[in-house]
Design an enzyme around this catalytic site. Sequence first.
Site, PDB file in Angstrom:
ATOM      1  N   ARG A 118      -8.888  -0.139  16.704  1.00 56.69           N
ATOM      2  CA  ARG A 118      -9.198   0.261  15.339  1.00 56.69           C
ATOM      3  C   ARG A 118     -10.214  -0.766  14.870  1.00 56.69           C
ATOM      4  O   ARG A 118     -11.222  -0.943  15.534  1.00 56.69           O
ATOM      5  CB  ARG A 118      -7.935   0.365  14.473  1.00 56.69           C
ATOM      6  N   LYS A 148       0.804  -1.245   0.000  1.00 57.32           N
ATOM      7  CA  LYS A 148       0.000   0.000   0.000  1.00 57.32           C
ATOM      8  C   LYS A 148       0.824   1.277   0.000  1.00 57.32           C
ATOM      9  O   LYS A 148       0.387   2.269  -0.548  1.00 57.32           O
ATOM     10  CB  LYS A 148      -1.003  -0.002   1.153  1.00 57.32           C
TER      11      LYS A 148
HETATM   12  C1  LIG Z   1      -1.050  -1.232   6.717  1.00 56.20           C
HETATM   13  C2  LIG Z   1      -1.548  -2.505   7.234  1.00 56.20           C
HETATM   14  C3  LIG Z   1      -0.688  -3.603   7.367  1.00 56.20           C
HETATM   15  C4  LIG Z   1       0.793  -3.502   7.103  1.00 56.20           C
HETATM   16  O1  LIG Z   1       1.376  -2.780   8.139  1.00 56.20           O
HETATM   17  P1  LIG Z   1       2.970  -2.567   8.226  1.00 56.20           P
HETATM   18  O2  LIG Z   1       3.176  -1.951   9.549  1.00 56.20           O
HETATM   19  O3  LIG Z   1       3.318  -1.670   7.092  1.00 56.20           O
HETATM   20  O4  LIG Z   1       3.593  -3.887   8.104  1.00 56.20           O
HETATM   21  C5  LIG Z   1      -1.223  -4.805   7.792  1.00 56.20           C
HETATM   22  N1  LIG Z   1      -2.536  -4.934   8.088  1.00 56.20           N
HETATM   23  C6  LIG Z   1      -3.391  -3.901   7.972  1.00 56.20           C
HETATM   24  C7  LIG Z   1      -4.820  -4.117   8.317  1.00 56.20           C
HETATM   25  C8  LIG Z   1      -2.937  -2.656   7.561  1.00 56.20           C
HETATM   26  O5  LIG Z   1      -3.789  -1.637   7.458  1.00 56.20           O
END
Ligand SMILES: *Cc1c(COP(=O)(O)O)cnc(C)c1O
Length: 364
Positions: free
Chosen positions: A131, A36
């Site tokens: 969250r 992302k």
């Molecule tokens: C962004 C995100 C991740 C990845 O997180 P990192 O800290 O970049 O590894 C994993 N799960 C969800 C639900 C996220 O929003």
Amino acid sequence: MSAPRLEIRLDLIESNARSLVDRLERVGIEVCGVTKATLGSPEVAHQMLDAGVTSLGESRIENIERLRRAGIKAEIALIRSPMLSQVDRVVASADVSLNSEIAVIECLSASAERQCRRHCVILMVELGDLREGIMPEDLMEVTRRVLKLPGIKLRGIGANLACQSGVIPDASNMAELSDLATSTEMTLGVELDIISGGNSANLPWALDPETAIGRINHLRLGESILLGREPTRRSLIDGLRSDAVSLIGEVIEVKLKPSEPRGARGQTVSGAVLDRRVGRRESKQVIVALGTQDLDVEGLVAPLGFEIVGVSSDHLVLRTASSALEVGDELRFDVNYSALLRSMTSPFVTRRLLRSELSSPLAC
Ligand SMILES: *Cc1c(COP(=O)(O)O)cnc(C)c1O
């Protein structure tokens, strides 16, 4: 060359991903590579897949559609709960989605039936970070309802910590997730393939040889692969490189300037009132053509020997003792995750993908 620009070293992303995949494989955990922060870059996705991630994770359907248009056939998970207004696109392009609302899963099911497909879901459980997630006491009932939906296949359960409240994944909350998996399976007579423990913040827990991994067999990793760090303390993970991504800016002014501003003072451009001196004595001040229009400057790490002393929409001001610097020179900054995200989405910042230090860039 155009500036500001992000330079992304694909070889380092691959080696970071490979190192994590190999180490986690030893404890029975597979990796979902999260793209992302790169706006769903197909090249980055390919590096992660070459390194052995078993699926890709993306928070935006637009980025998943981009990956599909680029011909990526691997399993892709939408890692943010689908919007009701996008369920058809989610079913068409994503294989799996992370969910916490039964109303959304019902719509996904109806859409999947219309499209003659089956959509997989992972149910997210609230484990303390506040969250997304179903309250643990409601998980059984929601799971029961999901199992009745004809267009849906339940793949597993998961959790996400360390985002909204910074709650650290540890033996206790991970054991809670493992126990929820086991009790759901026993009570409902189902098998959960995926127990997704979390994100890069889970790595200190997962890589600690003392850890009892329990049922956790899946992590969704973005920041650690791209920047080599775990997010709870932003410490470098052993064996990983933190310089796979850097931001390059161009110098537009170099001058000796006094240590203190001159004239009556009101608010600065950001609304702050500056009461400190800029430096101890007259020093060299450098302006780089970079600003808050391009990225979150808080997340920039200045090169050695430089100190960031101010920023506005278009000017980044640094002080330095270094003498060999001229207008037109470039400075290279490390970025944190939020600086990376923001600069990726800025129309002013270009991107160069490099296969290795010496290679010529790929178009992107
Ligand atoms: C962004 C995100 C991740 C990845 O997180 P990192 O800290 O970049 O590894 C994993 N799960 C969800 C639900 C996220 O929003």
